[in-house]
Design a protein around this motif. Structure first.
Motif, mmCIF file in Angstrom:
data_model
loop_
_atom_site.group_PDB
_atom_site.id
_atom_site.type_symbol
_atom_site.label_atom_id
_atom_site.label_comp_id
_atom_site.label_asym_id
_atom_site.label_seq_id
_atom_site.Cartn_x
_atom_site.Cartn_y
_atom_site.Cartn_z
ATOM 1 N N TYR A 24 0.870 -1.171 0.000
ATOM 2 C CA TYR A 24 0.000 0.000 0.000
ATOM 3 C C TYR A 24 0.901 1.213 0.000
ATOM 4 C CZ TYR A 24 -3.407 3.445 1.521
ATOM 5 O OH TYR A 24 -4.206 4.551 1.597
ATOM 6 N N GLY A 25 0.535 2.252 -0.700
ATOM 7 C CA GLY A 25 1.390 3.428 -0.696
ATOM 8 C C GLY A 25 0.863 4.532 -1.578
ATOM 9 N N GLY A 26 1.787 5.415 -1.923
ATOM 10 C CA GLY A 26 1.430 6.571 -2.732
ATOM 11 C C GLY A 26 2.635 7.482 -2.872
ATOM 12 N N LEU A 27 2.366 8.737 -3.195
ATOM 13 C CA LEU A 27 3.435 9.716 -3.370
ATOM 14 C C LEU A 27 3.539 10.622 -2.152
ATOM 15 C CD1 LEU A 27 2.852 10.835 -7.076
ATOM 16 C CD2 LEU A 27 4.563 9.236 -6.198
ATOM 17 N N SER A 28 4.765 10.961 -1.807
ATOM 18 C CA SER A 28 4.992 11.929 -0.740
ATOM 19 C C SER A 28 4.815 13.332 -1.314
ATOM 20 C CB SER A 28 6.408 11.774 -0.172
ATOM 21 O OG SER A 28 7.351 12.323 -1.085
ATOM 22 N N PRO A 29 4.692 14.358 -0.462
ATOM 23 C CA PRO A 29 4.601 15.728 -0.966
ATOM 24 C C PRO A 29 5.806 16.121 -1.831
ATOM 25 C CG PRO A 29 3.953 15.659 1.324
ATOM 26 C CD PRO A 29 4.509 14.302 0.984
ATOM 27 N N GLY A 31 7.252 14.118 -3.910
ATOM 28 C CA GLY A 31 7.223 13.329 -5.137
ATOM 29 C C GLY A 31 7.895 11.972 -5.038
ATOM 30 N N ASP A 32 8.365 11.608 -3.847
ATOM 31 C CA ASP A 32 8.943 10.279 -3.663
ATOM 32 C C ASP A 32 7.825 9.238 -3.593
ATOM 33 O OD1 ASP A 32 11.688 11.043 -3.500
ATOM 34 O OD2 ASP A 32 11.345 11.710 -1.445
ATOM 35 N N ILE A 33 8.171 8.020 -3.935
ATOM 36 C CA ILE A 33 7.217 6.913 -3.881
ATOM 37 C C ILE A 33 7.367 6.238 -2.527
ATOM 38 C CG2 ILE A 33 6.560 4.713 -4.920
ATOM 39 C CD1 ILE A 33 7.825 5.877 -7.557
ATOM 40 N N ILE A 34 6.243 6.070 -1.834
ATOM 41 C CA ILE A 34 6.246 5.426 -0.518
ATOM 42 C C ILE A 34 5.479 4.118 -0.647
ATOM 43 C CG2 ILE A 34 5.560 5.613 1.895
ATOM 44 C CD1 ILE A 34 5.633 8.665 1.548
ATOM 45 N N VAL A 35 6.123 3.010 -0.239
ATOM 46 C CA VAL A 35 5.494 1.693 -0.320
ATOM 47 C C VAL A 35 5.590 1.021 1.048
ATOM 48 C CG1 VAL A 35 5.462 -0.533 -1.506
ATOM 49 C CG2 VAL A 35 6.279 1.503 -2.726
ATOM 50 N N HIS A 36 4.442 0.632 1.577
ATOM 51 C CA HIS A 36 4.379 -0.112 2.841
ATOM 52 C C HIS A 36 4.037 -1.557 2.483
ATOM 53 C CE1 HIS A 36 4.174 3.808 4.804
ATOM 54 N NE2 HIS A 36 3.249 4.117 3.924
ATOM 55 N N PHE A 37 4.882 -2.491 2.886
ATOM 56 C CA PHE A 37 4.660 -3.909 2.584
ATOM 57 C C PHE A 37 3.900 -4.568 3.725
ATOM 58 C CE2 PHE A 37 8.555 -2.775 0.299
ATOM 59 C CZ PHE A 37 8.165 -3.090 -0.988
ATOM 60 N N TYR A 38 2.949 -5.416 3.371
ATOM 61 C CA TYR A 38 2.170 -6.074 4.417
ATOM 62 C C TYR A 38 1.949 -7.553 4.119
ATOM 63 C CZ TYR A 38 -1.830 -5.286 1.241
ATOM 64 O OH TYR A 38 -2.669 -5.258 0.158
ATOM 65 N N LEU A 39 1.639 -8.274 5.186
ATOM 66 C CA LEU A 39 1.169 -9.652 5.110
ATOM 67 C C LEU A 39 -0.313 -9.612 5.450
ATOM 68 C CD1 LEU A 39 1.400 -12.756 5.014
ATOM 69 C CD2 LEU A 39 1.979 -12.670 7.430
ATOM 70 N N GLU A 40 -1.136 -10.063 4.520
ATOM 71 C CA GLU A 40 -2.584 -10.070 4.745
ATOM 72 C C GLU A 40 -3.001 -11.464 5.179
ATOM 73 O OE1 GLU A 40 -5.587 -7.800 2.187
ATOM 74 O OE2 GLU A 40 -5.643 -9.843 1.388
ATOM 75 N N ARG A 41 -3.818 -11.518 6.222
ATOM 76 C CA ARG A 41 -4.275 -12.810 6.736
ATOM 77 C C ARG A 41 -5.633 -12.642 7.398
ATOM 78 N NH1 ARG A 41 -4.066 -12.451 12.091
ATOM 79 N NH2 ARG A 41 -2.410 -11.293 13.154
ATOM 80 N N LEU A 83 11.331 5.689 -2.125
ATOM 81 C CA LEU A 83 12.278 5.701 -3.230
ATOM 82 C C LEU A 83 11.861 6.728 -4.275
ATOM 83 C CD1 LEU A 83 11.531 2.544 -5.355
ATOM 84 C CD2 LEU A 83 10.511 2.862 -3.134
ATOM 85 N N ASN A 84 12.823 7.138 -5.074
ATOM 86 C CA ASN A 84 12.518 8.078 -6.144
ATOM 87 C C ASN A 84 12.087 7.312 -7.391
ATOM 88 O OD1 ASN A 84 14.854 7.240 -7.566
ATOM 89 N ND2 ASN A 84 16.102 8.764 -6.533
ATOM 90 N N TYR A 85 11.642 8.058 -8.402
ATOM 91 C CA TYR A 85 11.120 7.451 -9.619
ATOM 92 C C TYR A 85 12.156 6.564 -10.308
ATOM 93 C CZ TYR A 85 9.447 6.888 -14.361
ATOM 94 O OH TYR A 85 9.074 6.345 -15.568
ATOM 95 N N GLU A 86 13.379 7.043 -10.420
ATOM 96 C CA GLU A 86 14.423 6.274 -11.118
ATOM 97 C C GLU A 86 14.683 4.932 -10.435
ATOM 98 O OE1 GLU A 86 15.967 6.509 -14.075
ATOM 99 O OE2 GLU A 86 14.531 8.129 -14.398
#
Length: 96
Positions: A24-29, A31-41, A83-86
């Motif tokens: 789950y994630g999105g863009l920071s103000p 412009g960085d990409i933020i990704v939160h990794f999860y285990l769904e159960r 992380l950044n786009y590149e």
């Protein structure tokens, strides 16, 4: 620049990869990409009330706590990255 480059990997002695099945994630103000990794159960009950026969619990569930247990899932977030786009593009290329 031709030649060789030696890369040394440094990691904590407690390094232990974890299994994830979603993100789950999105863009920071900025412009960085933020990704939160999860285990769904499936959710686990905090407590259950079971039917009893002759003072012995049966496997017949009378009620669960929380009440919405059977309609709930849990997404346990273990880690995330920014992380950044590149870098995201490089990772995408690596995965393809």
């Amino acid at each position: 620049m031709a030649g060789e480059v030696k890369v040394k990997y440094k990691y904590n002695e407690n390094y232990n990869p974890v299994y994830v099945n979603g993100a789950y994630g999105g863009l920071s103000p900025a412009g960085d990409i933020i990704v939160h990794f999860y285990l769904e159960r499936a959710a686990l009950p905090k407590s259950q009330t079971l039917n009893a026969k002759d003072g012995v619990a049966t496997d017949v569930i009378i009620s669960n706590e929380p009440k919405d247990l059977n309609e709930s899932i849990v997404r346990f977030i273990e880690s995330g990255v920014v992380l950044n786009y590149e870098t995201a593009k490089d990772i995408s290329d690596f995965l393809h």
